[in-house]
Write an enzyme that holds these catalytic residues in place. Structure first.
Site, PDB file in Angstrom:
ATOM      1  N   ARG A 233       0.860  -1.179   0.000  1.00  0.00           N
ATOM      2  CA  ARG A 233       0.000   0.000   0.000  1.00  0.00           C
ATOM      3  C   ARG A 233       0.896   1.228   0.000  1.00  0.00           C
ATOM      4  NH1 ARG A 233      -3.304  -2.694  -1.570  1.00  0.00           N
ATOM      5  NH2 ARG A 233      -5.358  -3.200  -0.760  1.00  0.00           N
ATOM      6  N   GLU A 262      -2.597   7.444  -4.840  1.00  0.00           N
ATOM      7  CA  GLU A 262      -2.839   6.831  -6.155  1.00  0.00           C
ATOM      8  C   GLU A 262      -4.289   6.918  -6.618  1.00  0.00           C
ATOM      9  OE1 GLU A 262      -1.691   2.755  -5.083  1.00  0.00           O
ATOM     10  OE2 GLU A 262      -3.761   2.128  -5.438  1.00  0.00           O
ATOM     11  N   HIS A 294      -0.690  -0.213  -9.620  1.00  0.00           N
ATOM     12  CA  HIS A 294      -1.402  -1.170  -8.755  1.00  0.00           C
ATOM     13  C   HIS A 294      -1.873  -2.365  -9.590  1.00  0.00           C
ATOM     14  CE1 HIS A 294      -3.622  -1.239  -4.658  1.00  0.00           C
ATOM     15  NE2 HIS A 294      -3.409  -2.478  -5.080  1.00  0.00           N
TER      16      HIS A 294
HETATM   17  P1  NAD Z   1      -1.626 -11.233   4.965  1.00  0.00           P
HETATM   18  O1  NAD Z   1      -2.717 -10.771   5.842  1.00  0.00           O
HETATM   19  O2  NAD Z   1      -1.539 -12.672   4.589  1.00  0.00           O
HETATM   20  O3  NAD Z   1      -0.214 -10.806   5.592  1.00  0.00           O
HETATM   21  C1  NAD Z   1       0.024  -9.549   6.171  1.00  0.00           C
HETATM   22  C2  NAD Z   1       1.156  -9.702   7.173  1.00  0.00           C
HETATM   23  O4  NAD Z   1       1.462  -8.410   7.683  1.00  0.00           O
HETATM   24  C3  NAD Z   1       0.782 -10.615   8.364  1.00  0.00           C
HETATM   25  O5  NAD Z   1       1.797 -11.560   8.587  1.00  0.00           O
HETATM   26  C4  NAD Z   1       0.672  -9.629   9.520  1.00  0.00           C
HETATM   27  O6  NAD Z   1       1.038 -10.207  10.761  1.00  0.00           O
HETATM   28  C5  NAD Z   1       1.668  -8.573   9.079  1.00  0.00           C
HETATM   29  N1  NAD Z   1       1.504  -7.320   9.816  1.00  0.00           N
HETATM   30  C6  NAD Z   1       0.353  -6.818  10.364  1.00  0.00           C
HETATM   31  N2  NAD Z   1       0.629  -5.665  10.997  1.00  0.00           N
HETATM   32  C7  NAD Z   1       1.948  -5.433  10.842  1.00  0.00           C
HETATM   33  C8  NAD Z   1       2.824  -4.404  11.287  1.00  0.00           C
HETATM   34  N3  NAD Z   1       2.361  -3.392  12.042  1.00  0.00           N
HETATM   35  N4  NAD Z   1       4.135  -4.487  10.949  1.00  0.00           N
HETATM   36  C9  NAD Z   1       4.591  -5.533  10.222  1.00  0.00           C
HETATM   37  N5  NAD Z   1       3.817  -6.543   9.776  1.00  0.00           N
HETATM   38  C10 NAD Z   1       2.510  -6.490  10.082  1.00  0.00           C
HETATM   39  O7  NAD Z   1      -1.710 -10.314   3.664  1.00  0.00           O
HETATM   40  P2  NAD Z   1      -1.172 -10.637   2.195  1.00  0.00           P
HETATM   41  O8  NAD Z   1      -2.226 -11.360   1.422  1.00  0.00           O
HETATM   42  O9  NAD Z   1       0.203 -11.197   2.272  1.00  0.00           O
HETATM   43  O10 NAD Z   1      -1.128  -9.155   1.587  1.00  0.00           O
HETATM   44  C11 NAD Z   1      -0.197  -8.205   2.057  1.00  0.00           C
HETATM   45  C12 NAD Z   1      -0.587  -6.839   1.535  1.00  0.00           C
HETATM   46  O11 NAD Z   1      -0.458  -6.833   0.107  1.00  0.00           O
HETATM   47  C13 NAD Z   1      -2.076  -6.471   1.754  1.00  0.00           C
HETATM   48  O12 NAD Z   1      -2.244  -5.838   3.012  1.00  0.00           O
HETATM   49  C14 NAD Z   1      -2.380  -5.540   0.622  1.00  0.00           C
HETATM   50  O13 NAD Z   1      -2.217  -4.218   1.087  1.00  0.00           O
HETATM   51  C15 NAD Z   1      -1.290  -5.824  -0.416  1.00  0.00           C
HETATM   52  N6  NAD Z   1      -1.840  -6.298  -1.703  1.00  0.00           N
HETATM   53  C16 NAD Z   1      -1.475  -5.631  -2.836  1.00  0.00           C
HETATM   54  C17 NAD Z   1      -1.936  -6.067  -4.074  1.00  0.00           C
HETATM   55  C18 NAD Z   1      -1.511  -5.378  -5.360  1.00  0.00           C
HETATM   56  O14 NAD Z   1      -2.128  -5.615  -6.417  1.00  0.00           O
HETATM   57  N7  NAD Z   1      -0.493  -4.531  -5.337  1.00  0.00           N
HETATM   58  C19 NAD Z   1      -2.788  -7.170  -4.141  1.00  0.00           C
HETATM   59  C20 NAD Z   1      -3.125  -7.828  -2.957  1.00  0.00           C
HETATM   60  C21 NAD Z   1      -2.650  -7.388  -1.746  1.00  0.00           C
END
Ligand code: NAD
Length: 354
Positions: A233, A262, A294
């Site tokens: 993000r 964005e 994105h």
């Molecule tokens: P997920 O929920 O499986 O993993 C997120 C991880 O972040 C977890 O392990 C959690 O413990 C950790 N976390 C939570 N708070 C935290 C903090 N304060 N500091 C450090 N780590 C922390 O999520 P995911 O499916 O792996 O997705 C990760 C991110 O990717 C999503 O939050 C989303 O913003 C982003 N995403 C982007 C796209 C894209 O097209 N660019 C698509 C999907 C997801």
């Protein structure tokens, strides 16, 4: 029986194609190109459900407007949900469901693509050869093998990115607010990760506590010349501080699939807009920066999974079945962890069918 009506906002041709292929007459889906905003609410008149995408600002006015028009369930066809006012949704009785995972591989592989392109200057080389310029000057990269990758957030995507890095023979350091001992990853503090990593890739959610997680102070602690990859993000990174860090060499290169402002720009052709976003304009103009809009999620597999899960979320909602992918204000703990103190929780869901 009359079909349930779904107001589908922010439709792109690829959304319509994947949903039409999988819907097969289950729902009366009304596709609208406009994003879900307060001004677009009349389009949802008489609909049972609304479907929106990641950059829609679902604030209290939008939530209450949907409910006033008869919408009972909001199906977000994305994983991240930082733009939804869940408190307002809870208070108004609007059920919100999402697609928690559609292809973590798509996003992790895009992060790797940004890293490889930046390191081996593929973006510059491709532009040069198109002009019949076959010079190699300025295209020297570095071996990934033997370098250290710092993975911030070790959920579904971060773990796959860590595996990809290990496949290249890199050492991986991990930081997570909730370290997972089953991953086999070496967890360190964020400061140590920044100090030792040649590549830092962000995979944690945007939450109040992660806003500008990467800022002027953290850049000062980082290994000089490191490559920053952000497919998570935009709000995780202070963009102004990143610009300064790129200019003075603190950051060697940046691959950004997301940008903190964005929503006004990404997903649309804005090449005709004269009033540009200054920071974004400066970022895209730097030779050691690649910005994509994105698009990390955008694979055929992910689109099919998004449509399948969204339709199943709606099926479950209207059947009164447990809602595996419901996001409830009362059930959300820090970092998205589920708590179970919601007084409305019954039969695996937090709002009853009305
Ligand atoms: P997920 O929920 O499986 O993993 C997120 C991880 O972040 C977890 O392990 C959690 O413990 C950790 N976390 C939570 N708070 C935290 C903090 N304060 N500091 C450090 N780590 C922390 O999520 P995911 O499916 O792996 O997705 C990760 C991110 O990717 C999503 O939050 C989303 O913003 C982003 N995403 C982007 C796209 C894209 O097209 N660019 C698509 C999907 C997801």
């Amino acid at each position: 029986m009359e079909l349930k009506k779904v107001a589908f906002f922010d439709t792109k041709p690829y959304d319509k194609e994947s949903f039409e292929r999988l819907n097969s007459g289950r729902y009366d889906i009304r596709y609208f190109e406009t994003r879900l905003t307060a001004a677009a609410l009349p389009l949802a008149d008489g609909c049972d459900a609304a479907c929106a995408f990641v950059n829609a600002e679902i604030d209290r006015a939008v939530v209450e407007g949907l409910v006033a028009r008869g919408v009972k369930v909001l199906a977000m066809r994305c994983a991240g949900y930082n733009n939804v006012d869940f408190k307002a949704a809870y208070e108004a009785g609007l059920t919100v469901v999402r697609v928690p995972a559609y292809s973590p591989y798509a996003v992790a592989e895009h992060a790797a693509a940004l890293l490889l392109s930046l390191n081996r200057h593929i973006h510059k080389a491709a532009a040069r050869t198109r002009d019949f310029n076959f010079s190699l000057a300025g295209l020297t990269g570095f071996d990934l093998h033997g370098k250290t990758a710092g993975v911030v957030g070790t959920g579904k995507i971060g773990r796959i990115f860590a595996d990809i890095c290990r496949g290249f023979g890199m050492k991986v350091l991990a930081y997570d607010a909730f370290p997972n001992p089953t991953t086999g990853l070496e967890y360190v503090t964020l400061d140590r990760l920044l100090a030792e990593s040649d590549i830092v890739s962000l995979h944690c959610p945007l939450l109040p506590e992660t806003k500008h997680l990467i800022n002027a102070d953290t850049f000062a602690k980082a290994k000089r010349g490191f490559t920053l990859i952000n497919t998570s993000r935009g709000g995780l990174v202070d963009s102004e501080a990143l610009l300064s860090a790129l200019r003075d060499g603190t950051v060697g290169a940046a691959g950004l699939d997301v940008y903190e402002e964005e929503s006004e720009w990404f997903y649309e052709d804005r090449s005709d807009v004269t009033r540009q976003n200054k920071t974004l304009s400066l970022l895209v103009s730097l030779p050691n920066v690649i910005v994509t809009s994105h698009q990390a999620f955008l694979t055929h597999e992910a689109l099919a999974n998004i449509a399948t899960t969204t339709l199943k979320n709606l099926d479950d909602y209207f059947a009164g079945a447990p809602l595996e992918n419901e996001i409830c204000y009362r059930c959300l703990g820090s970092g998205g962890a589920k708590k179970t103190d919601c007084p409305r929780r019954a039969n695996g869901r937090c709002h009853s069918v009305t």
